[in-house]
Scaffold this motif. Structure first.
Motif, PDB file in Angstrom:
ATOM      1  N   VAL A  56      20.643  42.574  27.751  1.00 10.59           N
ATOM      2  CA  VAL A  56      21.408  41.901  28.797  1.00 10.59           C
ATOM      3  C   VAL A  56      22.614  42.756  29.176  1.00 10.59           C
ATOM      4  CG1 VAL A  56      22.694  40.520  27.097  1.00 10.59           C
ATOM      5  CG2 VAL A  56      22.575  39.762  29.488  1.00 10.59           C
ATOM      6  N   VAL A  57      22.776  42.999  30.463  1.00 13.73           N
ATOM      7  CA  VAL A  57      23.941  43.708  31.000  1.00 13.73           C
ATOM      8  C   VAL A  57      24.995  42.661  31.330  1.00 13.73           C
ATOM      9  CG1 VAL A  57      24.821  45.133  32.877  1.00 13.73           C
ATOM     10  CG2 VAL A  57      22.558  45.618  31.891  1.00 13.73           C
ATOM     11  N   ILE A  58      26.180  42.797  30.742  1.00 11.94           N
ATOM     12  CA  ILE A  58      27.232  41.784  30.865  1.00 11.94           C
ATOM     13  C   ILE A  58      28.311  42.257  31.828  1.00 11.94           C
ATOM     14  CG2 ILE A  58      28.935  40.408  29.613  1.00 11.94           C
ATOM     15  CD1 ILE A  58      27.252  40.854  27.071  1.00 11.94           C
ATOM     16  N   CYS A  59      28.608  41.419  32.841  1.00 13.36           N
ATOM     17  CA  CYS A  59      29.630  41.733  33.839  1.00 13.36           C
ATOM     18  C   CYS A  59      30.834  40.809  33.629  1.00 13.36           C
ATOM     19  CB  CYS A  59      29.087  41.541  35.246  1.00 13.36           C
ATOM     20  SG  CYS A  59      27.573  42.469  35.611  1.00 13.36           S
ATOM     21  N   PRO A  60      31.922  41.286  33.039  1.00 13.98           N
ATOM     22  CA  PRO A  60      33.105  40.441  32.853  1.00 13.98           C
ATOM     23  C   PRO A  60      33.710  40.015  34.185  1.00 13.98           C
ATOM     24  CG  PRO A  60      33.208  42.431  31.487  1.00 13.98           C
ATOM     25  CD  PRO A  60      32.094  42.623  32.473  1.00 13.98           C
ATOM     26  N   GLY A  61      34.494  38.948  34.141  1.00 18.43           N
ATOM     27  CA  GLY A  61      35.169  38.474  35.343  1.00 18.43           C
ATOM     28  C   GLY A  61      36.562  39.050  35.487  1.00 18.43           C
ATOM     29  N   GLY A  62      37.268  38.580  36.530  1.00 16.68           N
ATOM     30  CA  GLY A  62      38.614  39.053  36.794  1.00 16.68           C
ATOM     31  C   GLY A  62      38.958  39.056  38.268  1.00 16.68           C
ATOM     32  N   GLY A  63      38.198  38.284  39.053  1.00 15.30           N
ATOM     33  CA  GLY A  63      38.514  38.152  40.464  1.00 15.30           C
ATOM     34  C   GLY A  63      38.335  39.410  41.283  1.00 15.30           C
ATOM     35  N   TYR A  64      37.501  40.343  40.809  1.00 14.40           N
ATOM     36  CA  TYR A  64      37.319  41.641  41.456  1.00 14.40           C
ATOM     37  C   TYR A  64      38.650  42.385  41.577  1.00 14.40           C
ATOM     38  CZ  TYR A  64      32.442  40.764  42.809  1.00 14.40           C
ATOM     39  OH  TYR A  64      31.077  40.527  42.799  1.00 14.40           O
ATOM     40  N   GLU A  65      39.562  42.093  40.638  1.00 16.13           N
ATOM     41  CA  GLU A  65      40.871  42.760  40.611  1.00 16.13           C
ATOM     42  C   GLU A  65      41.134  43.387  39.256  1.00 16.13           C
ATOM     43  OE1 GLU A  65      45.436  41.713  42.013  1.00 16.13           O
ATOM     44  OE2 GLU A  65      44.091  40.083  41.386  1.00 16.13           O
ATOM     45  N   SER A  66      40.558  42.798  38.205  1.00 15.46           N
ATOM     46  CA  SER A  66      40.698  43.299  36.837  1.00 15.46           C
ATOM     47  C   SER A  66      39.463  42.866  36.067  1.00 15.46           C
ATOM     48  CB  SER A  66      41.971  42.738  36.186  1.00 15.46           C
ATOM     49  OG  SER A  66      41.905  41.318  36.116  1.00 15.46           O
ATOM     50  N   PRO A 160      30.347  30.755  37.874  1.00 15.98           N
ATOM     51  CA  PRO A 160      30.269  31.881  38.808  1.00 15.98           C
ATOM     52  C   PRO A 160      30.879  31.613  40.182  1.00 15.98           C
ATOM     53  CG  PRO A 160      28.200  30.696  38.783  1.00 15.98           C
ATOM     54  CD  PRO A 160      29.059  30.056  37.723  1.00 15.98           C
ATOM     55  N   VAL A 161      31.446  32.658  40.749  1.00 13.42           N
ATOM     56  CA  VAL A 161      31.751  32.691  42.177  1.00 13.42           C
ATOM     57  C   VAL A 161      30.419  32.938  42.878  1.00 13.42           C
ATOM     58  CG1 VAL A 161      32.934  33.940  44.016  1.00 13.42           C
ATOM     59  CG2 VAL A 161      34.083  33.570  41.816  1.00 13.42           C
ATOM     60  N   ILE A 162      30.072  32.111  43.840  1.00 15.26           N
ATOM     61  CA  ILE A 162      28.792  32.239  44.534  1.00 15.26           C
ATOM     62  C   ILE A 162      28.976  32.441  46.032  1.00 15.26           C
ATOM     63  CG2 ILE A 162      26.678  31.019  45.199  1.00 15.26           C
ATOM     64  CD1 ILE A 162      26.612  32.054  42.338  1.00 15.26           C
ATOM     65  N   THR A 163      29.757  31.580  46.663  1.00 11.86           N
ATOM     66  CA  THR A 163      29.898  31.642  48.112  1.00 11.86           C
ATOM     67  C   THR A 163      31.078  32.520  48.532  1.00 11.86           C
ATOM     68  OG1 THR A 163      30.072  30.318  50.138  1.00 11.86           O
ATOM     69  CG2 THR A 163      31.372  29.597  48.246  1.00 11.86           C
ATOM     70  N   MET A 164      30.970  33.072  49.722  1.00 13.36           N
ATOM     71  CA  MET A 164      32.064  33.818  50.336  1.00 13.36           C
ATOM     72  C   MET A 164      32.572  33.116  51.589  1.00 13.36           C
ATOM     73  SD  MET A 164      33.011  36.591  48.710  1.00 13.36           S
ATOM     74  CE  MET A 164      32.683  36.246  46.987  1.00 13.36           C
ATOM     75  N   CYS A 169      34.836  28.829  48.533  1.00 16.52           N
ATOM     76  CA  CYS A 169      34.971  30.172  47.970  1.00 16.52           C
ATOM     77  C   CYS A 169      36.249  30.330  47.159  1.00 16.52           C
ATOM     78  CB  CYS A 169      34.940  31.217  49.088  1.00 16.52           C
ATOM     79  SG  CYS A 169      36.452  31.317  50.061  1.00 16.52           S
ATOM     80  N   HIS A 170      36.218  31.301  46.230  1.00 13.54           N
ATOM     81  CA  HIS A 170      37.422  31.702  45.512  1.00 13.54           C
ATOM     82  C   HIS A 170      38.100  32.770  46.361  1.00 13.54           C
ATOM     83  CE1 HIS A 170      39.608  34.137  42.360  1.00 13.54           C
ATOM     84  NE2 HIS A 170      40.099  32.926  42.191  1.00 13.54           N
ATOM     85  N   GLN A 171      39.246  32.429  46.925  1.00  9.28           N
ATOM     86  CA  GLN A 171      39.872  33.269  47.937  1.00  9.28           C
ATOM     87  C   GLN A 171      40.207  34.668  47.420  1.00  9.28           C
ATOM     88  OE1 GLN A 171      40.209  32.715  51.111  1.00  9.28           O
ATOM     89  NE2 GLN A 171      39.578  30.568  51.166  1.00  9.28           N
ATOM     90  N   GLY A 172      40.675  34.765  46.173  1.00  8.25           N
ATOM     91  CA  GLY A 172      41.030  36.070  45.634  1.00  8.25           C
ATOM     92  C   GLY A 172      39.824  36.986  45.524  1.00  8.25           C
ATOM     93  N   SER A 173      38.725  36.455  45.016  1.00 10.77           N
ATOM     94  CA  SER A 173      37.504  37.258  44.893  1.00 10.77           C
ATOM     95  C   SER A 173      37.001  37.687  46.260  1.00 10.77           C
ATOM     96  CB  SER A 173      36.422  36.464  44.168  1.00 10.77           C
ATOM     97  OG  SER A 173      36.804  36.180  42.835  1.00 10.77           O
ATOM     98  N   ARG A 174      37.054  36.770  47.215  1.00 12.03           N
ATOM     99  CA  ARG A 174      36.595  37.071  48.577  1.00 12.03           C
ATOM    100  C   ARG A 174      37.420  38.188  49.201  1.00 12.03           C
ATOM    101  NH1 ARG A 174      38.110  34.956  53.707  1.00 12.03           N
ATOM    102  NH2 ARG A 174      36.396  34.814  55.221  1.00 12.03           N
ATOM    103  N   LYS A 175      38.720  38.090  49.078  1.00 15.31           N
ATOM    104  CA  LYS A 175      39.607  39.102  49.660  1.00 15.31           C
ATOM    105  C   LYS A 175      39.396  40.459  48.998  1.00 15.31           C
ATOM    106  CE  LYS A 175      44.515  40.287  50.032  1.00 15.31           C
ATOM    107  NZ  LYS A 175      45.909  39.851  49.734  1.00 15.31           N
ATOM    108  N   ASN A 176      39.318  40.477  47.665  1.00 12.67           N
ATOM    109  CA  ASN A 176      39.166  41.748  46.956  1.00 12.67           C
ATOM    110  C   ASN A 176      37.806  42.384  47.197  1.00 12.67           C
ATOM    111  OD1 ASN A 176      41.746  41.665  45.781  1.00 12.67           O
ATOM    112  ND2 ASN A 176      41.026  40.366  44.113  1.00 12.67           N
ATOM    113  N   LEU A 177      36.786  41.549  47.371  1.00 10.47           N
ATOM    114  CA  LEU A 177      35.444  42.088  47.571  1.00 10.47           C
ATOM    115  C   LEU A 177      35.215  42.541  48.998  1.00 10.47           C
ATOM    116  CD1 LEU A 177      32.615  42.501  46.241  1.00 10.47           C
ATOM    117  CD2 LEU A 177      31.999  40.281  47.207  1.00 10.47           C
TER     118      LEU A 177
END
Length: 268
Positions: A56-66, A160-164, A169-177
């Motif tokens: 399994v490949v594990i992707c940690p979270g952090g809002g696409y900022e950390s 999980p963050v799913i929608t953009m 949506c999670h605004q921070g993840s959307r903006k960073n992505l």
């Protein structure tokens, strides 16, 4: 009884694991960004005689900022290794408005695992992806959009963050992505619930009812689309816990969650 079972889950054989780092891009780095991030994986292999071939490949979270590399990454290695599963923790680059950056890293990590399948005692057809929060979005992105050697065989998503799209949506993840002013077609493309097909791999989804960071409807809508497309999926909504607990024992339903995940992994 639960405590006894939990102790068995994290039993001593995991101590026999092999651990090492691998740089993800050996030559030219694609989709480079201005942040100068380095992409690599931390590989944790179970004792050879216990290896099941699963990884399994594990992707940690952090809002696409950390990246929360501990409780949403490397801390999970003993749990998987004790079940004979290889754990590969991905340190992916931050997008800074370019979604291709982390996606290309996740895809390359899956390719890397399959390229080393024989040496690492892994079955190429039993490689999954796991993600937390924004890492859950990354995991669901490769699960729905990627092809061939970059497509996982199963997915594990925690809160999980799913929608953009605006609203859930999670605004921070959307903006960073996607940047400050994303194009409509990019918003649609990276709404992973809209990308589910009958070919999307089976899923385990875990979240909490009182998550006020990433609204539970993200994971629930994703499950609904999996169900609608006849993709096997298991949805676990815990009564409390908020967001971002990962493997922290402070999560009230920590033991139940591990038992649920272990049971799911043994179901196929």
């Amino acid at each position: 009884m639960l405590l006894s079972v939990f102790c068995l889950i994290l039993a001593a054989p995991a101590l026999a694991q092999r651990a090492f780092d691998v740089q993800l891009w050996q030559k030219k780095v694609p989709n480079s960004n201005a942040l100068g991030d380095t992409a690599y994986v931390k590989v944790f292999l179970p004792e050879e005689k216990r290896a099941t071939g699963r990884a399994v490949v594990i992707c940690p979270g952090g809002g696409y900022e950390s990246l929360s590399m501990g409780h949403e990454g490397t801390d999970w290695a003993p749990f998987f290794n004790d079940q004979g599963i290889a754990a590969i923790v991905l340190h992916y680059r931050m997008p800074a408005g370019n979604p291709k950056v982390p996606v290309s890293d996740a895809e390359e990590a899956l390719r890397l695992v399959r390229a080393n399948a024989e040496a690492w005692h892994i079955d190429k057809d039993n490689v999954g992806v796991m993600g937390f929060s924004a890492g859950g979005h990354l995991a669901s992105t490769v699960a729905t959009l990627s092809k061939d050697e970059a497509k996982p065989n199963f997915q594990i998503l925690f809160y999980p963050v799913i929608t953009m799209l605006d609203g859930y949506c999670h605004q921070g993840s959307r903006k960073n992505l996607l940047g400050e002013r994303p194009r409509k077609k990019d918003e649609q493309k990276y709404c992973t619930d809209l990308q589910v097909t009958r070919l999307t791999p089976r899923a385990f989804i875990a979240l909490s009812d009182d998550d006020h960071v990433v609204q539970p409807m993200n994971g629930v809508n994703y499950y609904a689309e999996l169900y609608r497309h006849d993709v096997p999926a298991s949805l676990h909504v815990y009564p409390g816990g908020g967001h971002g607990y990962g493997l922290r024992t402070s999560f009230r339903y920590h033991i139940e969650m591990l038992l649920d995940l272990k049971a799911w992994l043994q179901s196929f």
